[in-house]
Design a protein around this motif. Structure first.
Motif, PDB file in Angstrom:
ATOM      1  N   SER A  29       0.828  -1.209   0.000  1.00  0.00           N
ATOM      2  CA  SER A  29       0.000   0.000   0.000  1.00  0.00           C
ATOM      3  C   SER A  29       0.865   1.263   0.000  1.00  0.00           C
ATOM      4  CB  SER A  29      -0.967  -0.009   1.184  1.00  0.00           C
ATOM      5  OG  SER A  29      -0.268  -0.087   2.404  1.00  0.00           O
ATOM      6  N   LEU A  30       2.025   1.218   0.683  1.00  0.00           N
ATOM      7  CA  LEU A  30       2.940   2.359   0.666  1.00  0.00           C
ATOM      8  C   LEU A  30       3.525   2.561  -0.735  1.00  0.00           C
ATOM      9  CD1 LEU A  30       4.758   1.736   4.054  1.00  0.00           C
ATOM     10  CD2 LEU A  30       3.312   3.703   3.505  1.00  0.00           C
ATOM     11  N   MET A  31       3.866   1.454  -1.383  1.00  0.00           N
ATOM     12  CA  MET A  31       4.415   1.536  -2.738  1.00  0.00           C
ATOM     13  C   MET A  31       3.390   2.145  -3.703  1.00  0.00           C
ATOM     14  SD  MET A  31       6.405  -2.126  -2.795  1.00  0.00           S
ATOM     15  CE  MET A  31       6.710  -2.108  -4.547  1.00  0.00           C
ATOM     16  N   ASP A  32       2.144   1.738  -3.577  1.00  0.00           N
ATOM     17  CA  ASP A  32       1.091   2.268  -4.443  1.00  0.00           C
ATOM     18  C   ASP A  32       0.821   3.745  -4.160  1.00  0.00           C
ATOM     19  OD1 ASP A  32       0.846  -0.223  -5.616  1.00  0.00           O
ATOM     20  OD2 ASP A  32      -0.873  -0.818  -4.376  1.00  0.00           O
ATOM     21  N   ALA A  33       0.762   4.103  -2.887  1.00  0.00           N
ATOM     22  CA  ALA A  33       0.419   5.475  -2.503  1.00  0.00           C
ATOM     23  C   ALA A  33       1.521   6.478  -2.868  1.00  0.00           C
ATOM     24  CB  ALA A  33       0.133   5.539  -1.007  1.00  0.00           C
ATOM     25  N   PHE A  34       2.792   6.069  -2.766  1.00  0.00           N
ATOM     26  CA  PHE A  34       3.892   7.005  -2.975  1.00  0.00           C
ATOM     27  C   PHE A  34       4.659   6.761  -4.278  1.00  0.00           C
ATOM     28  CE2 PHE A  34       3.073   7.212   1.545  1.00  0.00           C
ATOM     29  CZ  PHE A  34       3.162   8.571   1.817  1.00  0.00           C
ATOM     30  N   GLY A  35       4.239   5.774  -5.058  1.00  0.00           N
ATOM     31  CA  GLY A  35       4.903   5.509  -6.331  1.00  0.00           C
ATOM     32  C   GLY A  35       6.291   4.910  -6.179  1.00  0.00           C
ATOM     33  N   ILE A  36       6.486   4.155  -5.118  1.00  0.00           N
ATOM     34  CA  ILE A  36       7.779   3.500  -4.897  1.00  0.00           C
ATOM     35  C   ILE A  36       7.788   2.205  -5.702  1.00  0.00           C
ATOM     36  CG2 ILE A  36       9.293   2.492  -3.142  1.00  0.00           C
ATOM     37  CD1 ILE A  36       7.898   4.418  -1.123  1.00  0.00           C
ATOM     38  N   LYS A  37       8.848   2.010  -6.478  1.00  0.00           N
ATOM     39  CA  LYS A  37       8.876   0.879  -7.409  1.00  0.00           C
ATOM     40  C   LYS A  37       9.265  -0.441  -6.767  1.00  0.00           C
ATOM     41  CE  LYS A  37       9.740   3.388 -11.611  1.00  0.00           C
ATOM     42  NZ  LYS A  37      10.549   3.475 -12.807  1.00  0.00           N
ATOM     43  N   ASN A  38      10.092  -0.396  -5.711  1.00  0.00           N
ATOM     44  CA  ASN A  38      10.611  -1.635  -5.159  1.00  0.00           C
ATOM     45  C   ASN A  38      10.529  -1.614  -3.633  1.00  0.00           C
ATOM     46  OD1 ASN A  38      12.219  -3.906  -4.477  1.00  0.00           O
ATOM     47  ND2 ASN A  38      13.340  -3.696  -6.399  1.00  0.00           N
ATOM     48  N   VAL A  39      10.113  -2.720  -3.054  1.00  0.00           N
ATOM     49  CA  VAL A  39       9.976  -2.811  -1.605  1.00  0.00           C
ATOM     50  C   VAL A  39      11.332  -2.680  -0.907  1.00  0.00           C
ATOM     51  CG1 VAL A  39      10.145  -5.327  -1.456  1.00  0.00           C
ATOM     52  CG2 VAL A  39       8.827  -4.089   0.258  1.00  0.00           C
ATOM     53  N   SER A  40      12.407  -3.027  -1.609  1.00  0.00           N
ATOM     54  CA  SER A  40      13.732  -2.937  -0.989  1.00  0.00           C
ATOM     55  C   SER A  40      14.079  -1.489  -0.636  1.00  0.00           C
ATOM     56  CB  SER A  40      14.804  -3.538  -1.896  1.00  0.00           C
ATOM     57  OG  SER A  40      14.933  -2.784  -3.071  1.00  0.00           O
ATOM     58  N   GLN A  41      13.502  -0.536  -1.342  1.00  0.00           N
ATOM     59  CA  GLN A  41      13.751   0.875  -1.040  1.00  0.00           C
ATOM     60  C   GLN A  41      13.213   1.221   0.351  1.00  0.00           C
ATOM     61  OE1 GLN A  41      15.421   3.316  -3.317  1.00  0.00           O
ATOM     62  NE2 GLN A  41      15.700   3.686  -1.152  1.00  0.00           N
ATOM     63  N   ILE A  42      12.010   0.779   0.656  1.00  0.00           N
ATOM     64  CA  ILE A  42      11.414   1.027   1.974  1.00  0.00           C
ATOM     65  C   ILE A  42      12.238   0.339   3.057  1.00  0.00           C
ATOM     66  CG2 ILE A  42       9.364   0.669   3.414  1.00  0.00           C
ATOM     67  CD1 ILE A  42       7.722   0.776   0.789  1.00  0.00           C
ATOM     68  N   LYS A  43      12.651  -0.883   2.778  1.00  0.00           N
ATOM     69  CA  LYS A  43      13.455  -1.634   3.756  1.00  0.00           C
ATOM     70  C   LYS A  43      14.789  -0.942   4.020  1.00  0.00           C
ATOM     71  CE  LYS A  43      11.396  -6.114   2.725  1.00  0.00           C
ATOM     72  NZ  LYS A  43      11.618  -7.466   2.194  1.00  0.00           N
ATOM     73  N   GLN A  44      15.391  -0.378   2.969  1.00  0.00           N
ATOM     74  CA  GLN A  44      16.666   0.328   3.138  1.00  0.00           C
ATOM     75  C   GLN A  44      16.492   1.562   4.008  1.00  0.00           C
ATOM     76  OE1 GLN A  44      19.859  -0.578   1.890  1.00  0.00           O
ATOM     77  NE2 GLN A  44      20.337   0.917   3.436  1.00  0.00           N
ATOM     78  N   TRP A  45      15.437   2.334   3.767  1.00  0.00           N
ATOM     79  CA  TRP A  45      15.188   3.520   4.591  1.00  0.00           C
ATOM     80  C   TRP A  45      14.999   3.117   6.048  1.00  0.00           C
ATOM     81  CZ3 TRP A  45      10.840   5.543   0.901  1.00  0.00           C
ATOM     82  CH2 TRP A  45      11.409   6.012  -0.288  1.00  0.00           C
ATOM     83  N   ALA A  46      14.243   2.053   6.269  1.00  0.00           N
ATOM     84  CA  ALA A  46      13.993   1.583   7.635  1.00  0.00           C
ATOM     85  C   ALA A  46      15.300   1.151   8.295  1.00  0.00           C
ATOM     86  CB  ALA A  46      12.994   0.429   7.623  1.00  0.00           C
ATOM     87  N   ARG A  47      16.149   0.475   7.552  1.00  0.00           N
ATOM     88  CA  ARG A  47      17.438   0.020   8.089  1.00  0.00           C
ATOM     89  C   ARG A  47      18.306   1.205   8.495  1.00  0.00           C
ATOM     90  NH1 ARG A  47      19.633  -2.827   3.720  1.00  0.00           N
ATOM     91  NH2 ARG A  47      17.710  -3.989   3.864  1.00  0.00           N
ATOM     92  N   TRP A  48      18.330   2.251   7.667  1.00  0.00           N
ATOM     93  CA  TRP A  48      19.102   3.437   7.992  1.00  0.00           C
ATOM     94  C   TRP A  48      18.631   4.050   9.302  1.00  0.00           C
ATOM     95  CZ3 TRP A  48      18.803   6.039   2.531  1.00  0.00           C
ATOM     96  CH2 TRP A  48      19.730   5.450   1.671  1.00  0.00           C
ATOM     97  N   VAL A  49      17.317   4.202   9.446  1.00  0.00           N
ATOM     98  CA  VAL A  49      16.779   4.828  10.661  1.00  0.00           C
ATOM     99  C   VAL A  49      17.054   3.945  11.879  1.00  0.00           C
ATOM    100  CG1 VAL A  49      14.661   5.570  11.825  1.00  0.00           C
ATOM    101  CG2 VAL A  49      15.042   6.172   9.431  1.00  0.00           C
TER     102      VAL A  49
END
Length: 120
Positions: A29-49
């Motif tokens: 749902s986050l990918m659809d709402a924000f136009g994020i192409k790959n789930v790994s991008q969200i995981k990377q941001w989470a890992r950084w934080v």
């Protein structure tokens, strides 16, 4: 031609993570709402934080900061790094002095003083 890399402002990245963690949104749902192409991008941001590297959310696409070279979050972070530097410097100084004590001492032998030459 292929599409260039998508840039997400730091505010969008933080909002994605807030919705994921606080409101329980799914990655899809986050990918659809924000136009994020790959789930790994969200995981990377989470890992950084989670690793305390939130400053990386602000870095440009493709720019990977080496340790201590990127933008600093606050004056406190800068001072912590400075303290770590001086602690490391002091530890190295102590190790050097310990090694120096173990080095053989220069001795003045009668043969060296009579010829006027120094033995090194």
């Amino acid at each position: 031609m292929g599409e260039s890399k998508r840039r997400y402002p730091a505010e969008v990245k933080r909002e994605v993570l807030r919705l994921k963690w606080e409101e329980g949104w799914s990655n899809r749902s986050l990918m659809d709402a924000f136009g994020i192409k790959n789930v790994s991008q969200i995981k990377q941001w989470a890992r950084w934080v989670q690793n305390g590297e939130e400053h990386r959310l602000r870095q440009p696409v493709g720019k990977q900061y080496t340790y201590g070279k990127g933008p600093q979050d606050s004056e406190i972070d800068r001072l912590r790094q400075q303290v770590e530097y001086y602690e490391m410097k002091e530890a190295l100084r102590g190790k050097y002095q310990e090694l120096e004590r173990r080095w053989p001492r220069k001795s003045s032998s009668p043969s060296s003083s009579s010829t006027g030459k120094r033995i090194r």
